[in-house]
Design a protein around this motif. Structure first.
Motif, mmCIF file in Angstrom:
data_model
loop_
_atom_site.group_PDB
_atom_site.id
_atom_site.type_symbol
_atom_site.label_atom_id
_atom_site.label_comp_id
_atom_site.label_asym_id
_atom_site.label_seq_id
_atom_site.Cartn_x
_atom_site.Cartn_y
_atom_site.Cartn_z
ATOM 1 N N ALA A 191 36.549 -44.850 -20.956
ATOM 2 C CA ALA A 191 37.549 -45.749 -20.384
ATOM 3 C C ALA A 191 37.037 -46.379 -19.096
ATOM 4 O O ALA A 191 37.464 -47.470 -18.729
ATOM 5 C CB ALA A 191 38.852 -44.997 -20.140
ATOM 6 N N ALA A 192 36.106 -45.739 -18.418
ATOM 7 C CA ALA A 192 35.534 -46.301 -17.190
ATOM 8 C C ALA A 192 34.852 -47.632 -17.461
ATOM 9 O O ALA A 192 34.784 -48.488 -16.578
ATOM 10 C CB ALA A 192 34.553 -45.312 -16.565
ATOM 11 N N ASN A 193 34.374 -47.848 -18.680
ATOM 12 C CA ASN A 193 33.728 -49.116 -19.022
ATOM 13 C C ASN A 193 34.681 -50.291 -18.917
ATOM 14 O O ASN A 193 34.247 -51.431 -18.739
ATOM 15 C CB ASN A 193 33.134 -49.061 -20.427
ATOM 16 N N LEU A 194 35.974 -50.035 -19.026
ATOM 17 C CA LEU A 194 36.963 -51.101 -18.939
ATOM 18 C C LEU A 194 37.177 -51.572 -17.507
ATOM 19 O O LEU A 194 37.820 -52.583 -17.280
ATOM 20 C CB LEU A 194 38.300 -50.634 -19.527
ATOM 21 N N LEU A 195 36.614 -50.846 -16.546
ATOM 22 C CA LEU A 195 36.826 -51.156 -15.135
ATOM 23 C C LEU A 195 35.790 -52.121 -14.578
ATOM 24 O O LEU A 195 35.828 -52.454 -13.409
ATOM 25 C CB LEU A 195 36.830 -49.869 -14.309
ATOM 26 N N GLY A 196 34.870 -52.569 -15.399
ATOM 27 C CA GLY A 196 33.859 -53.513 -14.930
ATOM 28 C C GLY A 196 32.693 -52.811 -14.252
ATOM 29 O O GLY A 196 32.428 -51.643 -14.500
ATOM 30 N N ASP A 197 32.029 -53.551 -13.378
ATOM 31 C CA ASP A 197 30.787 -53.074 -12.767
ATOM 32 C C ASP A 197 30.968 -52.406 -11.409
ATOM 33 O O ASP A 197 29.990 -52.128 -10.723
ATOM 34 C CB ASP A 197 29.809 -54.248 -12.613
ATOM 35 N N ASP A 198 32.193 -52.153 -10.998
ATOM 36 C CA ASP A 198 32.450 -51.529 -9.700
ATOM 37 C C ASP A 198 32.215 -50.025 -9.816
ATOM 38 O O ASP A 198 33.068 -49.282 -10.297
ATOM 39 C CB ASP A 198 33.882 -51.824 -9.267
ATOM 40 N N ASP A 199 31.041 -49.563 -9.378
ATOM 41 C CA ASP A 199 30.684 -48.143 -9.500
ATOM 42 C C ASP A 199 31.649 -47.241 -8.746
ATOM 43 O O ASP A 199 31.958 -46.140 -9.190
ATOM 44 C CB ASP A 199 29.258 -47.898 -9.015
ATOM 45 N N GLY A 200 32.130 -47.685 -7.588
ATOM 46 C CA GLY A 200 33.076 -46.878 -6.817
ATOM 47 C C GLY A 200 34.387 -46.696 -7.553
ATOM 48 O O GLY A 200 34.949 -45.603 -7.585
ATOM 49 N N LEU A 201 34.875 -47.769 -8.164
ATOM 50 C CA LEU A 201 36.118 -47.692 -8.938
ATOM 51 C C LEU A 201 35.931 -46.794 -10.153
ATOM 52 O O LEU A 201 36.791 -45.964 -10.459
ATOM 53 C CB LEU A 201 36.551 -49.096 -9.372
ATOM 54 N N PHE A 237 37.936 -43.303 -10.888
ATOM 55 C CA PHE A 237 38.611 -43.113 -12.170
ATOM 56 C C PHE A 237 38.185 -41.792 -12.795
ATOM 57 O O PHE A 237 39.021 -41.011 -13.249
ATOM 58 C CB PHE A 237 38.306 -44.286 -13.106
ATOM 59 N N MET A 238 36.883 -41.528 -12.834
ATOM 60 C CA MET A 238 36.395 -40.293 -13.447
ATOM 61 C C MET A 238 36.852 -39.070 -12.651
ATOM 62 O O MET A 238 37.144 -38.029 -13.240
ATOM 63 C CB MET A 238 34.876 -40.324 -13.598
ATOM 64 N N ASP A 239 36.947 -39.184 -11.327
ATOM 65 C CA ASP A 239 37.496 -38.091 -10.525
ATOM 66 C C ASP A 239 38.940 -37.803 -10.946
ATOM 67 O O ASP A 239 39.340 -36.649 -11.067
ATOM 68 C CB ASP A 239 37.453 -38.424 -9.038
ATOM 69 N N ALA A 240 39.715 -38.876 -11.183
ATOM 70 C CA ALA A 240 41.103 -38.689 -11.620
ATOM 71 C C ALA A 240 41.152 -38.048 -12.997
ATOM 72 O O ALA A 240 41.965 -37.148 -13.238
ATOM 73 C CB ALA A 240 41.829 -40.030 -11.632
ATOM 74 N N VAL A 241 40.270 -38.474 -13.897
ATOM 75 C CA VAL A 241 40.222 -37.896 -15.249
ATOM 76 C C VAL A 241 39.941 -36.402 -15.171
ATOM 77 O O VAL A 241 40.517 -35.609 -15.914
ATOM 78 C CB VAL A 241 39.157 -38.598 -16.120
ATOM 79 N N HIS A 242 39.087 -36.005 -14.269
ATOM 80 C CA HIS A 242 38.706 -34.604 -14.149
ATOM 81 C C HIS A 242 39.622 -33.816 -13.224
ATOM 82 O O HIS A 242 39.315 -32.687 -12.862
ATOM 83 C CB HIS A 242 37.251 -34.486 -13.709
#
Length: 75
Positions: A45-55, A59-64
């Motif tokens: 799902a992080a791929n849907l957020l574009g190229d913003d590595d911080g975002l 997102f992955m921190d929230a998933v985990h």
């Protein structure tokens, strides 16, 4: 959980596994992203957020669960 009911919603719904991969996408999400569920399911799902590595990292921190996000397995 009956995921078919999510297709009745006008709000985009994506169900993710514990690693942030998409397990289910409703019709509204397909329309929002302009991508068929066949192309979304199994992708991060992080791929849907574009190229913003911080975002993507936040997102992955929230998933985990690093932000106290309630996680419940799809059953």
């Amino acid at each position: 959980m009956d995921v078919a009911a999510y297709d009745l919603l006008s709000t985009a719904v994506l169900l993710l596994d514990a690693d942030g991969r998409i397990e289910y996408v409703n019709t509204a999400a397909e329309e929002l992203f302009g991508i068929s569920h066949r192309h979304l399911v199994g992708q991060s799902a992080a791929n849907l957020l574009g190229d913003d590595d911080g975002l993507q990292a936040r997102f992955m921190d929230a998933v985990h669960g690093k932000f106290g996000v309630l996680r419940q397995p799809l059953t």
